[in-house]
Scaffold this motif. Structure first.
Motif, PDB file in Angstrom:
ATOM      1  N   ILE A  25     -30.351  46.707  80.219  1.00 11.51           N
ATOM      2  CA  ILE A  25     -30.142  47.840  81.114  1.00 11.51           C
ATOM      3  C   ILE A  25     -31.400  48.019  81.959  1.00 11.51           C
ATOM      4  O   ILE A  25     -32.515  47.999  81.432  1.00 11.51           O
ATOM      5  N   THR A  26     -31.204  48.188  83.276  1.00 10.47           N
ATOM      6  CA  THR A  26     -32.336  48.261  84.199  1.00 10.47           C
ATOM      7  C   THR A  26     -32.241  49.481  85.101  1.00 10.47           C
ATOM      8  O   THR A  26     -31.293  49.609  85.877  1.00 10.47           O
ATOM      9  N   PRO A  27     -33.215  50.404  85.029  1.00 10.23           N
ATOM     10  CA  PRO A  27     -33.331  51.456  86.051  1.00 10.23           C
ATOM     11  C   PRO A  27     -34.164  50.935  87.228  1.00 10.23           C
ATOM     12  O   PRO A  27     -35.172  50.248  87.028  1.00 10.23           O
ATOM     13  N   PHE A  28     -33.735  51.263  88.448  1.00 10.69           N
ATOM     14  CA  PHE A  28     -34.463  50.912  89.669  1.00 10.69           C
ATOM     15  C   PHE A  28     -34.833  52.196  90.396  1.00 10.69           C
ATOM     16  O   PHE A  28     -33.984  53.069  90.595  1.00 10.69           O
ATOM     17  N   LEU A  29     -36.077  52.292  90.843  1.00  8.05           N
ATOM     18  CA  LEU A  29     -36.510  53.414  91.657  1.00  8.05           C
ATOM     19  C   LEU A  29     -37.002  52.882  92.996  1.00  8.05           C
ATOM     20  O   LEU A  29     -37.918  52.061  93.047  1.00  8.05           O
ATOM     21  N   ALA A  33     -31.082  53.575  90.983  1.00 12.15           N
ATOM     22  CA  ALA A  33     -29.941  52.778  90.544  1.00 12.15           C
ATOM     23  C   ALA A  33     -30.086  52.466  89.061  1.00 12.15           C
ATOM     24  O   ALA A  33     -31.203  52.270  88.556  1.00 12.15           O
ATOM     25  N   LEU A  34     -28.967  52.425  88.376  1.00 11.30           N
ATOM     26  CA  LEU A  34     -28.932  52.031  86.973  1.00 11.30           C
ATOM     27  C   LEU A  34     -27.963  50.867  86.841  1.00 11.30           C
ATOM     28  O   LEU A  34     -26.789  50.978  87.210  1.00 11.30           O
ATOM     29  N   GLN A  35     -28.474  49.757  86.320  1.00 13.82           N
ATOM     30  CA  GLN A  35     -27.690  48.531  86.235  1.00 13.82           C
ATOM     31  C   GLN A  35     -27.650  48.016  84.805  1.00 13.82           C
ATOM     32  O   GLN A  35     -28.627  48.133  84.057  1.00 13.82           O
ATOM     33  N   ASP A  53     -39.080  49.492 101.629  1.00 16.13           N
ATOM     34  CA  ASP A  53     -39.408  50.442 100.572  1.00 16.13           C
ATOM     35  C   ASP A  53     -39.734  49.721  99.265  1.00 16.13           C
ATOM     36  O   ASP A  53     -39.012  48.805  98.845  1.00 16.13           O
ATOM     37  N   LEU A  54     -40.802  50.142  98.612  1.00 18.46           N
ATOM     38  CA  LEU A  54     -41.209  49.571  97.332  1.00 18.46           C
ATOM     39  C   LEU A  54     -40.159  49.878  96.273  1.00 18.46           C
ATOM     40  O   LEU A  54     -39.618  50.990  96.215  1.00 18.46           O
ATOM     41  N   ILE A  55     -39.885  48.880  95.407  1.00 18.69           N
ATOM     42  CA  ILE A  55     -38.908  49.035  94.327  1.00 18.69           C
ATOM     43  C   ILE A  55     -39.608  48.820  92.994  1.00 18.69           C
ATOM     44  O   ILE A  55     -40.276  47.809  92.786  1.00 18.69           O
ATOM     45  N   LEU A  56     -39.442  49.797  92.090  1.00 21.12           N
ATOM     46  CA  LEU A  56     -39.985  49.713  90.737  1.00 21.12           C
ATOM     47  C   LEU A  56     -38.821  49.600  89.758  1.00 21.12           C
ATOM     48  O   LEU A  56     -37.817  50.315  89.900  1.00 21.12           O
ATOM     49  N   ALA A  57     -38.941  48.716  88.770  1.00 28.36           N
ATOM     50  CA  ALA A  57     -37.839  48.493  87.841  1.00 28.36           C
ATOM     51  C   ALA A  57     -38.377  48.019  86.492  1.00 28.36           C
ATOM     52  O   ALA A  57     -39.534  47.594  86.386  1.00 28.36           O
ATOM     53  N   ALA A  58     -37.523  48.079  85.469  1.00 33.36           N
ATOM     54  CA  ALA A  58     -37.873  47.556  84.148  1.00 33.36           C
ATOM     55  C   ALA A  58     -36.594  47.396  83.343  1.00 33.36           C
ATOM     56  O   ALA A  58     -35.875  48.370  83.108  1.00 33.36           O
TER      57      ALA A  58
END
Length: 301
Positions: free
Chosen positions: A145-149, A172-174, A124-129
């Protein structure tokens, strides 16, 4: 990554279901879990680009349910890669790094679970920033702080026991923190919460799979032997994530403690090589990872 069929009545339904979700350490940096490598939360100047390629080989040879080792001889090996691109940009005085990660590879089951077969393809593709709220290079202090979709684009077949894709959305929120303890010693800390969408095509009967949120805590120490060479070691603890199939709880809450040691070396100012070795120390439910080797190539451009 999913597992849907029982390979032995002795395992019990909960143990095999837990095995599916305790594969969280299968990828780094987190196609399934949100693992980080020491130094990942270092902010780089706007305009910097990173290209990364990861490879991980992992073996699992024990299966646990409620902390008890199950009386079977399972073997599950994985060869997984991740292609990752990161771009750093300065927005209103804050560094942000939009990025994507694309996992790919192969799973293979052997011995008492050989009937599960194997699976290969793209995950599955993961998008983050990451957004850095603290960025102090002079003191080696960073907080981001990084959100992952997780987008359900990977290979998935409801009739297969093993899959690379999960057929569900995840978020996910890291948060990550780095601080320099001395001129040569740095501490890395990270924590995250993962929320799971439902998989409404779980298994050949197309059951509905739901999962509670899970939490992961990670910590590392890095010692700078030379300006371009460090040694690192750390621990990770994951808990939560109990699953339900068609509303029936599987009693498979995750509690996994793992370790890793490794090194990273800038062969050139724009080329870094990293190698880590890790394994699970304690597992409540699911497969116990016996050995894991992570390799990473990073290029700056």
């Amino acid at each position: 990554m999913t597992m849907q069929k029982s390979s032995s009545a002795r395992c019990g339904r909960a143990a095999l279901t837990a095995a599916l979700f305790c594969l969280g350490g299968l990828l780094t940096p987190d196609a399934w879990a949100v693992d980080v490598d020491a130094g990942d939360y270092t902010a780089l100047p706007g305009g910097t680009n990173l290209g990364l390629l990861y490879y991980q080989y992992a073996t699992r040879d024990k299966l646990y349910a409620d902390g008890d080792k199950q009386p079977i001889d399972p073997k599950l090996d994985s060869n997984i890669g991740i292609a990752r691109y990161v771009h750093f940009v300065n927005v209103g005085g804050y560094i942000i790094d939009p990025q994507f990660l694309l996992p790919f590879g192969k799973l293979k089951a052997e011995d008492d679970i050989s009937s599960l077969g194997d699976a290969s393809g793209v995950g599955d593709l993961i998008l983050a920033a990451t957004v850095w709220l603290v960025n102090q290079p002079k003191t080696n202090t960073y907080f981001g702080i990084t959100p992952f979709l997780y987008v359900p684009t990977g290979n998935y077949d409801k009739d297969d026991s093993l899959n690379i894709g999960e057929n569900r959305w995840k978020f996910a929120l890291q948060a990550g923190y780095i601080t320099g303890l001395t001129d040569k010693l740095a501490l890395d800390l990270a924590g995250d919460v993962t929320l799971y969408g439902k998989n409404d095509k779980y298994g050949s009967s197309e059951a509905t799979l739901k999962q509670d949120a899970s939490v992961q805590l990670q910590g590392f120490l890095r010692y700078q032997l030379l300006q371009n060479w460090d040694l690192r070691g750390g621990l990770s603890y994951t808990f939560g994530g109990e699953t339900k199939i068609d509303g029936v709880s599987q009693d498979d809450r995750t509690k996994t403690l793992k370790m890793q040691v490794g090194t990273a070396w800038f062969l050139l100012p724009t080329l870094q090589l990293m190698a880590n070795y890790g394994r699970d120390l304690d597992v409540e439910n699911g497969f116990k990872e016996a050995n894991r080797v992570n390799l990473r190539v990073l290029t700056v451009f």
